[in-house]
Design a protein around this motif. Sequence first.
Motif: not given
Length: 706
Positions: A105, A471-472, A623, A666, A689-690
């Motif tokens: 993130d 990310g969250e 992701m 995601l 991760e993206p």
Amino acid sequence: MKDRNSVLQATFLLELSMTTQQVNLHKKRNIGIIAHIDAGKTTVTERILYYTGKSYKMGAVDEGTAVMDWMEEEQQRGITITAAATTCYWQGHEINIMDTPGHVDFSAEVERSLRVLDGAIGVFSAVEGVQAQSETVWRQANRYHIPRIAFVNKMDRIGADFERVVEEIDSELQAHPVVIILPLGKEADLEGVIDVLTGEALIFDQESLGSSYERRTLSPELAMQTQIYREQLVERVAEQVDGLMEKYLESHEISTADLKRALREATLKARLTPVLCGAALRNIGLQPVLDAICTYLPGPLEVPPVTGIHPKTGAEQVRQASAEEPLAALAFKLAGEAHGELVFLRIYSGRLRLSGRVYNPAKGKRELITRIWRMHANKREPLEEAGPGDIVAVAGLKHTVTGDTLTDQSHPLLLESIHFPETVITMAIEPKSAAERDKLAQALSKVAKEDPTFEWRVDEETGQVVISGMGELHLEVIKRRILRDFRVAANVGRPRVSYRETITRPARGEGKFIRQAGGRAHYGHVVIEVEPGGEQESAVTFASKIKQGHIPGEFVDVIEGAILSEAKAGVITGYPLIQATFTLVDGSYDPLDSSEIAFAAAASLALRDAVTGAGIILLEPVMHLSVICPTAYLGDVLNDLNARRAEITRLEMKGKLREVRARAPLAELFGYATALRSLTQGRASYTMEPGSYAPVPREVSEKLLG
Ligand code: GDP
Ligand code: MG
């Protein structure tokens, strides 16, 4: 006579200062510690600071006292968010360490640290081995050709397996590992480490928390085993370094000094990776790491000279790491503080002086340096000046942001900026009153300036403030900063996917803006073509192929600016447009009535016209996910992933554990942490991760677009 003398004296002093400068550069190390989350980066860094005398008290991650994890947020979560830079000294070397976060993130932190590093230590867990994030970061480091050493940590834990991790470093990272430090025992019986080059045992004194250690001779049996490793080492180094093999064949013996020199050469070319091991938490094996940093990793003179382009002519500019060259420094991080803003700089060439002027060519502004500091986590040491190879924080800059170059105005250059990933997740923030709205805008601007992976905007239709990030956890941390540190009273929505729009076929669009306003006429006329894709993966690009004289250059710039900024805000769906190439092909102007406003408006109309005909679709972030769990839970984990539209890409044994790698949208992964915890009774861990963007399924797209 007197004059001649002072000239001689001055020359002598100049030469003297140049030689100390050179010596200093040879003994400087700018390194990063890179690894998967929980591998032990922070613990390793804390030990290094303790042994080099920088901290009086040893910090401990688990108690939230680690010096490097200084933001309150980090201490509460026990993770490293902001890469802190700190300097320490070992055997006459100055070592600048960046503690990079392992959590993706915060991958922008990793990316910008790598950009300014000369070498790195990869830290791996002896139990979990090479994990998904260590692989990602290792590949990022490959891209910057960074020489590395590897440290296999946690040799004291049950299930520690040094050999297996070395194999993984070889097979999964293709890092060509060569072992220079072996474990002496393992798990609860870890006694110390073995120096393969000298064939001695190193035993760390636990009374002094490992500050001192003793060298002992090995038992004959261990000495034999170690000798095998040494021979392997010699062979592998000899394959890489000319002349060593001949020497070896002649005398069948190779001195430790020769071996070190050759291994250094191979490491600097990134042909080999020296591997060490130990247990940071048990104070075992860190001094050999410090020695290896000095012995095998490069100083600023041993990396290729930095290159950039001339901001006006575009010609390539090369700067040697020398104080005599014009200034070249890269701003790689901004940190807000009570008294203003700190900008972290890596200086490649030239000198930076207190109260001196520097030039920022990207902004076309001169800046004044009012403070220079060498940073030590949350403490700092004021400096009068800084030179090549230095990593410092400065105050006083008003226009400089992350990625900007600072140079000498008469010798300007632009260093390559830092590449940051697209945001994948958004959240709405609703201020509780009109007054809070201004406060919120100020707070968000401040956060956005420091963090290039954070974005915010006001939704044109709803008037809502929308923030986006990686990310969250990233947005959660920012949310808490806004509410708590900046004391903004606001309601925060749930995190949502940050979609993108793109086009599927080429199209042409035309925009004409002809109007009377403010007592004068406005005229703008633009014709553009758009096609899918482009040079960079996600970007929108613009080029002009318009015939000379149809539209004057300054209006072409206005058209470009309007198209790029409107694409960023989203053309049809309100989500940013990506993967499209625009070309200005035609248009006209009026010598009397044409204005910037008219051309911006015409460009905007042409853009909308072109994109409407280009088969717009929505993309969603996909992701890359890695889950590690005990075998018993594998079935449940896989079933759950299938229900989340996941595609399993790899399934592997990791000692007694299983690793699943998958790709999943995601949108299906919100709250995955909680779901996984309850599926496995908290015995699994995961990272994501993206990865890329993919078209959203039709049902989802219809719902989103109404
Ligand atoms: P980071 O996420 O890479 O910065 O890792 P940390 O340094 O925060 O460590 C993660 C966890 O592993 C913490 O609970 C540490 O106490 C623990 N740890 C770190 N090094 C060792 C080690 O050598 N042995 C054992 N048993 N635990 C360790
Ligand atoms: Mg950490």
